[in-house]
Design a protein around this motif. Structure first.
Motif, PDB file in Angstrom:
ATOM      1  N   ASP A 157       0.830  -1.203   0.000  1.00  0.00           N
ATOM      2  CA  ASP A 157       0.000   0.000   0.000  1.00  0.00           C
ATOM      3  C   ASP A 157       0.869   1.260   0.000  1.00  0.00           C
ATOM      4  OD1 ASP A 157      -1.841   1.971   0.289  1.00  0.00           O
ATOM      5  OD2 ASP A 157      -2.882   1.059   1.980  1.00  0.00           O
ATOM      6  N   LYS A 158       1.093   1.783  -1.178  1.00  0.00           N
ATOM      7  CA  LYS A 158       1.997   2.930  -1.300  1.00  0.00           C
ATOM      8  C   LYS A 158       1.376   4.233  -0.798  1.00  0.00           C
ATOM      9  CE  LYS A 158       5.236   0.528  -3.476  1.00  0.00           C
ATOM     10  NZ  LYS A 158       5.813  -0.409  -2.499  1.00  0.00           N
ATOM     11  N   LYS A 159       0.062   4.200  -0.573  1.00  0.00           N
ATOM     12  CA  LYS A 159      -0.607   5.420  -0.111  1.00  0.00           C
ATOM     13  C   LYS A 159      -0.958   5.371   1.373  1.00  0.00           C
ATOM     14  CE  LYS A 159      -2.577   6.618  -4.583  1.00  0.00           C
ATOM     15  NZ  LYS A 159      -3.727   6.261  -5.437  1.00  0.00           N
ATOM     16  N   LEU A 160      -0.431   4.390   2.050  1.00  0.00           N
ATOM     17  CA  LEU A 160      -0.711   4.232   3.478  1.00  0.00           C
ATOM     18  C   LEU A 160      -0.354   5.506   4.247  1.00  0.00           C
ATOM     19  CD1 LEU A 160      -1.551   1.957   5.500  1.00  0.00           C
ATOM     20  CD2 LEU A 160       0.881   1.654   5.920  1.00  0.00           C
ATOM     21  N   GLN A 168      11.761   3.848   5.243  1.00  0.00           N
ATOM     22  CA  GLN A 168      13.002   4.451   4.734  1.00  0.00           C
ATOM     23  C   GLN A 168      13.106   4.351   3.220  1.00  0.00           C
ATOM     24  OE1 GLN A 168      16.005   2.370   6.934  1.00  0.00           O
ATOM     25  NE2 GLN A 168      15.972   3.825   8.644  1.00  0.00           N
ATOM     26  N   LYS A 169      12.488   3.285   2.664  1.00  0.00           N
ATOM     27  CA  LYS A 169      12.637   3.036   1.231  1.00  0.00           C
ATOM     28  C   LYS A 169      11.586   3.749   0.396  1.00  0.00           C
ATOM     29  CE  LYS A 169      14.550  -1.523   2.026  1.00  0.00           C
ATOM     30  NZ  LYS A 169      13.966  -2.825   2.325  1.00  0.00           N
ATOM     31  N   ARG A 170      10.648   4.446   1.017  1.00  0.00           N
ATOM     32  CA  ARG A 170       9.598   5.066   0.197  1.00  0.00           C
ATOM     33  C   ARG A 170       9.544   6.577   0.353  1.00  0.00           C
ATOM     34  NH1 ARG A 170       3.759   3.088   1.849  1.00  0.00           N
ATOM     35  NH2 ARG A 170       4.624   1.035   2.143  1.00  0.00           N
ATOM     36  N   THR A 171       9.076   7.220  -0.716  1.00  0.00           N
ATOM     37  CA  THR A 171       8.974   8.675  -0.692  1.00  0.00           C
ATOM     38  C   THR A 171       7.726   9.101   0.073  1.00  0.00           C
ATOM     39  OG1 THR A 171       8.088   8.409  -2.913  1.00  0.00           O
ATOM     40  CG2 THR A 171      10.304   9.318  -2.740  1.00  0.00           C
ATOM     41  N   ASN A 172       6.647   8.344  -0.138  1.00  0.00           N
ATOM     42  CA  ASN A 172       5.386   8.623   0.538  1.00  0.00           C
ATOM     43  C   ASN A 172       5.392   8.000   1.927  1.00  0.00           C
ATOM     44  OD1 ASN A 172       3.055  10.014   0.230  1.00  0.00           O
ATOM     45  ND2 ASN A 172       2.313   8.763  -1.477  1.00  0.00           N
ATOM     46  N   LYS A 173       5.894   8.713   2.935  1.00  0.00           N
ATOM     47  CA  LYS A 173       6.057   8.115   4.270  1.00  0.00           C
ATOM     48  C   LYS A 173       4.722   8.018   5.020  1.00  0.00           C
ATOM     49  CE  LYS A 173      10.834   8.891   4.503  1.00  0.00           C
ATOM     50  NZ  LYS A 173      11.306   7.959   3.449  1.00  0.00           N
ATOM     51  N   PHE A 174       4.601   6.994   5.834  1.00  0.00           N
ATOM     52  CA  PHE A 174       3.425   6.866   6.701  1.00  0.00           C
ATOM     53  C   PHE A 174       3.848   7.089   8.148  1.00  0.00           C
ATOM     54  CE2 PHE A 174       5.201   2.629   5.946  1.00  0.00           C
ATOM     55  CZ  PHE A 174       5.349   2.125   7.218  1.00  0.00           C
ATOM     56  N   LYS A 175       2.852   7.458   8.961  1.00  0.00           N
ATOM     57  CA  LYS A 175       3.122   7.689  10.383  1.00  0.00           C
ATOM     58  C   LYS A 175       3.068   6.370  11.137  1.00  0.00           C
ATOM     59  CE  LYS A 175      -0.092  10.831  11.236  1.00  0.00           C
ATOM     60  NZ  LYS A 175      -0.989  11.715  12.001  1.00  0.00           N
ATOM     61  N   ILE A 176       3.895   6.240  12.156  1.00  0.00           N
ATOM     62  CA  ILE A 176       3.818   5.079  13.041  1.00  0.00           C
ATOM     63  C   ILE A 176       3.449   5.615  14.420  1.00  0.00           C
ATOM     64  CG2 ILE A 176       5.049   3.108  14.028  1.00  0.00           C
ATOM     65  CD1 ILE A 176       7.071   3.453  11.642  1.00  0.00           C
ATOM     66  N   THR A 177       2.300   5.200  14.936  1.00  0.00           N
ATOM     67  CA  THR A 177       1.879   5.706  16.235  1.00  0.00           C
ATOM     68  C   THR A 177       1.622   4.549  17.194  1.00  0.00           C
ATOM     69  OG1 THR A 177      -0.415   5.803  15.483  1.00  0.00           O
ATOM     70  CG2 THR A 177       0.840   7.839  15.336  1.00  0.00           C
ATOM     71  N   ARG A 178       1.622   4.880  18.455  1.00  0.00           N
ATOM     72  CA  ARG A 178       1.400   3.862  19.488  1.00  0.00           C
ATOM     73  C   ARG A 178       0.250   4.324  20.365  1.00  0.00           C
ATOM     74  NH1 ARG A 178       0.992  -0.662  21.766  1.00  0.00           N
ATOM     75  NH2 ARG A 178       2.146  -1.254  23.619  1.00  0.00           N
ATOM     76  N   MET A 179      -0.726   3.456  20.510  1.00  0.00           N
ATOM     77  CA  MET A 179      -1.834   3.768  21.369  1.00  0.00           C
ATOM     78  C   MET A 179      -1.459   3.326  22.766  1.00  0.00           C
ATOM     79  SD  MET A 179      -5.721   2.751  20.713  1.00  0.00           S
ATOM     80  CE  MET A 179      -5.971   1.640  22.057  1.00  0.00           C
ATOM     81  N   GLY A 180      -1.831   4.045  23.782  1.00  0.00           N
ATOM     82  CA  GLY A 180      -1.469   3.569  25.099  1.00  0.00           C
ATOM     83  C   GLY A 180      -1.769   4.559  26.192  1.00  0.00           C
ATOM     84  N   GLN A 181      -1.741   5.850  25.844  1.00  0.00           N
ATOM     85  CA  GLN A 181      -2.000   6.844  26.878  1.00  0.00           C
ATOM     86  C   GLN A 181      -3.363   6.599  27.521  1.00  0.00           C
ATOM     87  OE1 GLN A 181      -1.646  10.732  25.229  1.00  0.00           O
ATOM     88  NE2 GLN A 181       0.550  10.803  25.623  1.00  0.00           N
ATOM     89  N   GLY A 182      -3.368   6.592  28.850  1.00  0.00           N
ATOM     90  CA  GLY A 182      -4.632   6.376  29.535  1.00  0.00           C
ATOM     91  C   GLY A 182      -4.872   4.922  29.850  1.00  0.00           C
TER      92      GLY A 182
END
Ligand code: ZN
Length: 205
Positions: free
Chosen positions: A134-137, A166-180
């Motif tokens: 998924d290049k548009k992730l 690192q290998k793609r121009t269209n970068k996606f965010k990496i988030t972590r759920m956990g607060q609370g």
């Protein structure tokens, strides 16, 4: 004196379940002996149909009635956001908050070296495959439990995702759920408000 065979079989079957020792297994079996036959018929039928009438979604691996599942098949869901959870029950809990409109990926477990569960034993490879294709992730939310194994699992996946990113121009965010979420908490036992806050308060990971 030996127990009747039918009783022995059921006691043994119960003993194989997680968290159930010989005493509890015997107690449950004798409890069932005192319930009406039609309850036992329905109970037995529910067990027989448990796997027959369910299927694993080929996209997100959730256990559902149809493949692809209703979430993956829903064109109103934002496919560019994948929320990674450990168990199908976590999907149920997050859906109850009504605050997530992306799609899921169910790992079916967490990395646990003490129980010899490595990355290959859970659905990590197919997640990475999904992400690679998924290049548009836009975002991957790591919503594994906040205990030691859940953290280790999130950490492992993050490391792999960073390499893909690192290998793609269209970068996606990496988030972590956990607060609370309390430390060590299982997602499926958290109440809706806590889950909603944890979802909204997800942070860059
Ligand atoms: Zn699905």
């Amino acid at each position: 004196m030996r127990l009747p065979h039918a009783i022995e079989i059921l006691v043994n079957a119960f003993e194989r379940l997680p968290g159930i020792g010989p005493k509890t297994a015997a107690r449950l079996t004798f409890y069932l002996l005192h319930t009406p036959q039609d309850y036992l018929d329905r109970f037995g039928e529910a067990i027989i149909n448990l796997k027959k009438n369910t299927v694993e979604c080929s996209l997100c691996h959730n256990i559902v009635q149809e493949d692809p599942c209703s979430i993956c098949a829903d064109s109103h869901r934002r496919r560019k956001i994948i929320c990674v959870v450990e168990q199908p029950m976590d999907v149920v809990s997050l859906e109850r908050t009504n605050h997530f409109n992306g799609v899921y990926h169910v790992l079916h477990g967490e990395i646990n070296p003490l129980q010899s569960i490595g990355p290959e034993e859970i659905k990590i490879a197919s997640l990475l495959e999904r992400v690679r294709e998924d290049k548009k992730l836009q975002e991957v939310i790591l919503a594994t439990d906040s205990g030691m194994e859940g953290e280790a699992t999130a950490m492992y996946i993050k490391k792999e995702l960073v390499l893909i990113n690192q290998k793609r121009t269209n970068k996606f965010k990496i988030t972590r759920m956990g607060q609370g979420l309390p430390v060590g908490a299982d997602l499926e036992y958290a109440d809706e408000l806590t889950l909603q806050r944890a979802l909204e308060g997800r942070r860059k990971y």
